[in-house]
Write a protein that holds these residues in place. Structure first.
Motif, PDB file in Angstrom:
ATOM      1  N   ILE A  41      66.673 -17.842 -82.563  1.00 15.13           N
ATOM      2  CA  ILE A  41      68.031 -17.776 -82.017  1.00 15.13           C
ATOM      3  C   ILE A  41      68.295 -18.955 -81.082  1.00 15.13           C
ATOM      4  O   ILE A  41      69.393 -19.522 -81.072  1.00 15.13           O
ATOM      5  N   LEU A  42      67.276 -19.368 -80.324  1.00 17.86           N
ATOM      6  CA  LEU A  42      67.434 -20.523 -79.440  1.00 17.86           C
ATOM      7  C   LEU A  42      67.628 -21.810 -80.239  1.00 17.86           C
ATOM      8  O   LEU A  42      68.475 -22.648 -79.910  1.00 17.86           O
ATOM      9  N   MET A  43      66.850 -21.970 -81.305  1.00 19.36           N
ATOM     10  CA  MET A  43      66.980 -23.164 -82.148  1.00 19.36           C
ATOM     11  C   MET A  43      68.349 -23.205 -82.814  1.00 19.36           C
ATOM     12  O   MET A  43      68.968 -24.269 -82.927  1.00 19.36           O
ATOM     13  N   GLY A  44      68.837 -22.037 -83.256  1.00 20.91           N
ATOM     14  CA  GLY A  44      70.164 -21.977 -83.859  1.00 20.91           C
ATOM     15  C   GLY A  44      71.256 -22.375 -82.873  1.00 20.91           C
ATOM     16  O   GLY A  44      72.157 -23.160 -83.198  1.00 20.91           O
ATOM     17  N   MET A  45      71.159 -21.849 -81.645  1.00 18.14           N
ATOM     18  CA  MET A  45      72.164 -22.170 -80.625  1.00 18.14           C
ATOM     19  C   MET A  45      72.114 -23.642 -80.231  1.00 18.14           C
ATOM     20  O   MET A  45      73.157 -24.277 -80.060  1.00 18.14           O
TER      21      MET A  45
END
Length: 358
Positions: A41-45
């Motif tokens: 989720i952090l990489m996506g954001m």
């Protein structure tokens, strides 16, 4: 199908990187405490922050949406295969009073804080359910039922992650220093830590502190017993959502329970029943394969699908906006976490589990 492919593959690649990172060890520190879903989720954001056109591209949009909705539901279904109801009911029944009490206090706390701080009902529900049941998996199961959007899911996952990490770092030393027995600590870890990966990290550290084996397996069993609460919670929310929507639509509307009913939870239950039946069969090559290699593959696939879905949710989330609106959800997460911790300890002391050893 072609429209889904590119966006879905993007999520597969990022989930693969996140899974690799979630399995790394740096010295004596395991990144499992963070976990693949949080990395995803952090990489996506971050990718959306740097290159917003990627998520907005017509070639990627449909696949990202498919992953954040359908793949998320498939992950919950596959998770059902890891639940042997017979084992959970026999081993986890001792922890039932603690589980029921911690789930109850978390949901009550979330409701009270929502009213006091005038918070969004969907985010509050997701944080309350995520804190009380099983972190990201519970949020994954609940989000489609209450029609939560990707930003609301991301907000809730971020809060749960923060307190997962704190619990995994603090609880082993805390439990040992206040005199928990090894079995008492296993129940504490299984009821007061949100996500399975963090329960695993917490219980593994505790085994080193206590110098005994068995804390990890007992804590995970308690955690899986908590996971069963997904079933009544999602069904209750489906009925409530349907009731509210029907009232809002007015008399004579065609709005029905079927439109929000979480049918994927039925498949989740079926998967658990299959594992329970196979687990009760006489030992054979098939049962050995199913209870060994097959279940291991299903657990891995469920985690990977959750990482894919979290990546898709991250790609649809503005991280700057998320941080700006994060104050109230963090307060709610903190209060839920503290309430669960206190109640888990208190109920164990009241029932005599506190000092027991494996």
């Amino acid at each position: 199908m072609t429209n889904l492919l590119q966006g879905t593959l993007l999520c597969v690649v990022i989930a693969g990187i996140a899974t690799f990172l979630g399995g790394l060890k740096i010295g004596s520190v395991s990144l499992e405490v963070i976990g693949a879903p949080v990395f995803a989720i952090l990489m996506g954001m971050l990718l959306t922050l740097v290159k917003p056109q990627i998520a907005a591209s017509p070639k990627n949009k449909d696949g990202i949406k498919f992953t954040s909705k359908k793949i998320l539901q498939w992950a919950v279904i596959i998770l059902g295969f890891s639940l042997n109801l017979g084992t959970i009911l026999s081993v986890g029944s001792k922890s039932l009073p603690v589980i029921v009490s911690t789930i109850g206090i978390s949901l009550i706390t979330a409701y009270i804080v929502m009213k006091l701080l005038n918070m969004d009902a969907k985010v509050s529900t997701l944080i309350g359910v995520g804190s009380s049941i099983c972190g990201g998996s519970a949020i994954a199961a609940t989000a489609p039922v209450i029609n939560a959007d990707d930003k609301e899911v991301a907000q809730s996952i971020s809060v749960i992650f923060l307190f997962n990490v704190l619990a995994a770092l603090i609880f082993p030393t805390l439990g040992y220093s206040i005199g928990f027995g090894s079995e008492g600590f296993a129940i504490f870890a299984g009821t007061a830590v949100n996500d399975t990966s963090s329960v695993t990290a917490c219980a593994s550290t505790a085994e080193s502190l206590y110098g005994v084996d068995g804390i990890l397996s007992a804590a995970v069993t308690v955690k899986l017993t908590r996971t069963l609460a997904i079933i009544p919670i999602t069904l209750a929310l489906a009925f409530y959502t349907s009731y509210k929507a029907k009232n809002a639509a007015g008399a004579g509307s065609n709005y029905s329970l079927a439109s929000v009913f979480p049918f994927f939870i039925i498949y989740f239950i079926c998967a658990a029943i299959v594992t329970t039946i196979v687990g009760s069969l006489p030992e054979s090559g098939f049962t050995a394969f199913y209870m060994g290699s097959f279940l291991h593959a299903m657990k891995w696939l469920a985690k990977f699908f959750i990482a894919m879905a979290m990546c898709a949710i991250g790609l649809n989330t503005n991280i700057v906006e998320l941080i700006q609106k994060g104050g109230k959800p963090i307060i709610m997460g903190l209060l839920c976490w503290m309430a669960i911790t206190v109640v888990s300890i208190a109920v164990q002391m009241a029932t005599g589990i506190y000092y027991t050893n494996l």
